[in-house]
Design a protein around this motif. Structure first.
Motif, PDB file in Angstrom:
ATOM      1  N   ALA A  37      -5.202  -4.142   3.431  1.00 12.32           N
ATOM      2  CA  ALA A  37      -6.199  -3.556   4.333  1.00 12.32           C
ATOM      3  C   ALA A  37      -5.871  -2.101   4.638  1.00 12.32           C
ATOM      4  CB  ALA A  37      -6.294  -4.372   5.617  1.00 12.32           C
ATOM      5  N   HIS A  38      -4.584  -1.768   4.740  1.00 12.02           N
ATOM      6  CA  HIS A  38      -4.213  -0.370   4.961  1.00 12.02           C
ATOM      7  C   HIS A  38      -4.507   0.464   3.722  1.00 12.02           C
ATOM      8  CE1 HIS A  38      -2.124   3.259   6.013  1.00 12.02           C
ATOM      9  NE2 HIS A  38      -1.255   3.091   5.037  1.00 12.02           N
ATOM     10  N   ALA A  39      -4.212  -0.069   2.543  1.00 12.63           N
ATOM     11  CA  ALA A  39      -4.532   0.659   1.315  1.00 12.63           C
ATOM     12  C   ALA A  39      -6.020   0.972   1.264  1.00 12.63           C
ATOM     13  CB  ALA A  39      -4.108  -0.156   0.099  1.00 12.63           C
ATOM     14  N   ALA A  40      -6.845   0.001   1.643  1.00 15.57           N
ATOM     15  CA  ALA A  40      -8.293   0.204   1.621  1.00 15.57           C
ATOM     16  C   ALA A  40      -8.728   1.272   2.615  1.00 15.57           C
ATOM     17  CB  ALA A  40      -9.003  -1.115   1.915  1.00 15.57           C
ATOM     18  N   GLU A  41      -8.141   1.265   3.828  1.00 14.31           N
ATOM     19  CA  GLU A  41      -8.555   2.259   4.817  1.00 14.31           C
ATOM     20  C   GLU A  41      -8.128   3.669   4.411  1.00 14.31           C
ATOM     21  OE1 GLU A  41      -6.956   1.643   8.734  1.00 14.31           O
ATOM     22  OE2 GLU A  41      -4.874   1.863   8.088  1.00 14.31           O
ATOM     23  N   MET A  42      -7.118   3.773   3.535  1.00 21.71           N
ATOM     24  CA  MET A  42      -6.681   5.071   3.028  1.00 21.71           C
ATOM     25  C   MET A  42      -7.404   5.453   1.743  1.00 21.71           C
ATOM     26  SD  MET A  42      -4.701   5.967   5.374  1.00 21.71           S
ATOM     27  CE  MET A  42      -4.104   7.481   4.634  1.00 21.71           C
ATOM     28  N   ASP A 172       0.813 -10.706   5.731  1.00 22.63           N
ATOM     29  CA  ASP A 172      -0.139  -9.850   5.037  1.00 22.63           C
ATOM     30  C   ASP A 172       0.549  -8.884   4.074  1.00 22.63           C
ATOM     31  OD1 ASP A 172      -2.142 -11.053   6.516  1.00 22.63           O
ATOM     32  OD2 ASP A 172      -2.125  -9.502   8.075  1.00 22.63           O
ATOM     33  N   MET A 173       1.880  -8.811   4.109  1.00 24.17           N
ATOM     34  CA  MET A 173       2.563  -7.919   3.177  1.00 24.17           C
ATOM     35  C   MET A 173       2.337  -8.385   1.742  1.00 24.17           C
ATOM     36  SD  MET A 173       6.167  -6.608   4.811  1.00 24.17           S
ATOM     37  CE  MET A 173       6.967  -8.210   4.819  1.00 24.17           C
ATOM     38  N   ILE A 196      15.267   0.198   4.512  1.00 22.78           N
ATOM     39  CA  ILE A 196      13.967   0.131   3.843  1.00 22.78           C
ATOM     40  C   ILE A 196      12.902  -0.163   4.883  1.00 22.78           C
ATOM     41  CG2 ILE A 196      12.574  -0.965   2.065  1.00 22.78           C
ATOM     42  CD1 ILE A 196      15.177  -1.781   0.667  1.00 22.78           C
ATOM     43  N   MET A 197      11.900   0.703   4.950  1.00 25.33           N
ATOM     44  CA  MET A 197      10.730   0.481   5.800  1.00 25.33           C
ATOM     45  C   MET A 197       9.638  -0.105   4.912  1.00 25.33           C
ATOM     46  SD  MET A 197      11.066   4.048   7.967  1.00 25.33           S
ATOM     47  CE  MET A 197       9.657   3.784   9.034  1.00 25.33           C
ATOM     48  N   THR A 198       9.059  -1.240   5.313  1.00 28.29           N
ATOM     49  CA  THR A 198       8.332  -2.100   4.384  1.00 28.29           C
ATOM     50  C   THR A 198       6.814  -1.924   4.383  1.00 28.29           C
ATOM     51  OG1 THR A 198       8.284  -3.898   6.013  1.00 28.29           O
ATOM     52  CG2 THR A 198      10.152  -3.846   4.483  1.00 28.29           C
ATOM     53  N   GLY A 199       6.303  -0.851   4.963  1.00 25.08           N
ATOM     54  CA  GLY A 199       4.870  -0.592   4.929  1.00 25.08           C
ATOM     55  C   GLY A 199       4.170  -0.960   6.223  1.00 25.08           C
ATOM     56  N   THR A 200       2.949  -0.468   6.364  1.00 30.63           N
ATOM     57  CA  THR A 200       2.206  -0.618   7.624  1.00 30.63           C
ATOM     58  C   THR A 200       0.880  -1.339   7.409  1.00 30.63           C
ATOM     59  OG1 THR A 200       1.508   0.617   9.607  1.00 30.63           O
ATOM     60  CG2 THR A 200       0.895   1.564   7.478  1.00 30.63           C
ATOM     61  N   PRO A 201       0.440  -2.132   8.382  1.00 34.56           N
ATOM     62  CA  PRO A 201      -0.890  -2.739   8.299  1.00 34.56           C
ATOM     63  C   PRO A 201      -1.992  -1.735   8.625  1.00 34.56           C
ATOM     64  CG  PRO A 201       0.232  -3.443  10.294  1.00 34.56           C
ATOM     65  CD  PRO A 201       1.217  -2.608   9.531  1.00 34.56           C
ATOM     66  N   ALA A 202      -3.230  -2.200   8.514  1.00 35.09           N
ATOM     67  CA  ALA A 202      -4.381  -1.349   8.809  1.00 35.09           C
ATOM     68  C   ALA A 202      -4.404  -0.956  10.281  1.00 35.09           C
ATOM     69  CB  ALA A 202      -5.670  -2.081   8.437  1.00 35.09           C
ATOM     70  N   GLY A 203      -5.139   0.134  10.556  1.00 38.15           N
ATOM     71  CA  GLY A 203      -5.319   0.582  11.934  1.00 38.15           C
ATOM     72  C   GLY A 203      -4.592   1.856  12.272  1.00 38.15           C
ATOM     73  N   VAL A 204      -4.046   2.549  11.272  1.00 40.89           N
ATOM     74  CA  VAL A 204      -3.334   3.794  11.549  1.00 40.89           C
ATOM     75  C   VAL A 204      -4.310   4.828  12.103  1.00 40.89           C
ATOM     76  CG1 VAL A 204      -1.651   3.311   9.737  1.00 40.89           C
ATOM     77  CG2 VAL A 204      -3.637   4.717   9.200  1.00 40.89           C
TER      78      VAL A 204
END
Length: 231
Positions: A37-42, A172-173, A196-204
């Motif tokens: 979902a974050h990839a999509a919002e970006m 969701d990862m 290691i930081m493992t990525g962020t969900p949508a809503g940034v």
């Protein structure tokens, strides 16, 4: 021959829950687009063939609950709530089980981003360093040892001034923590101190001077950051 020409930088270290000693940071690796979902919002898609990464310098670290100035060189400063892990054993070309066993602990983290500078990099096919490797841009809460906590679909969330902005599940990862460590160990001799930081969900989204960011992952120490006026 001994000594140095000038004072060496301080070793950056993260508190560990229940420990007097702290976790020294060697490198900070960050996983890109690990939530669909974050990839999509970006405006992008998840690369489901393999994870991919960028790096933040250890000097980017700042402890949770700090107050830091709004950074220079940006008019679009974003939060990204993430699960971070710290390695406690060397790992190279590891399978998933070996990778999982090498994890020392987990914690909440913020990947703060100059989004306009990151977009500049994308637009001109240049590195993202000015967008991602930012002073005070790797915010981390105390680590909890892996023996006391494991990622099992817990809620991950973030609020700005008390208003929820990100709210998702670790389920969701796209890539699990074991898969990430295993894959990354095919490119680096990973060692204790590597984070290691493992990525962020949508809503940034953006924040401004005066905002307070708070976030959490169920079972881990929460995280907070306050932005003061630019220097």
């Amino acid at each position: 021959m001994s000594g140095y020409l000038f004072d060496t930088p301080k070793i950056q270290s993260i508190p560990v829950k229940g420990e007097a000693a702290e976790y020294p940071i060697n490198r900070i690796f960050c996983v890109g687009r690990n939530y669909a979902a974050h990839a999509a919002e970006m405006g992008g898609e998840v690369d489901r063939e393999a994870p991919w990464y960028f790096i933040k310098s250890p000097s980017a670290y700042v402890a949770s609950h700090a107050t830091v100035p709004y950074p220079p060189g940006t008019a679009n400063f974003h939060y990204e709530m993430e699960l971070a892990l710290g390695l406690g054993a060397p790992v190279f070309r590891a399978d998933a089980a070996e990778a999982s066993a090498a994890i020392y602990g987990y914690g909440c983290a913020l990947d703060m981003t100059r989004r306009d500078r990151q977009q500049d990099g994308k637009d001109h096919r240049r590195p993202w360093d000015l967008g991602k490797d930012i002073e005070n841009g790797a915010v981390m809460a105390p680590l909890t040892r892996a023996s006391d906590w494991q990622p099992m679909g817990q809620r991950i969330h973030l609020a700005v001034n008390g208003e929820i902005k990100q709210d998702a599940s670790l389920e969701d990862m796209v890539w699990t923590v074991a898969e990430i460590v295993s894959h990354l160990s095919g490119f680096y001799h990973l060692i204790p101190g590597d984070v290691i930081m493992t990525g962020t969900p949508a809503g940034v989204g953006p924040v401004v001077a005066g905002d307070k960011i708070t976030g959490g992952i169920d079972g881990l120490d929460p995280i907070a950051l306050t932005l003061s006026d630019p220097e």
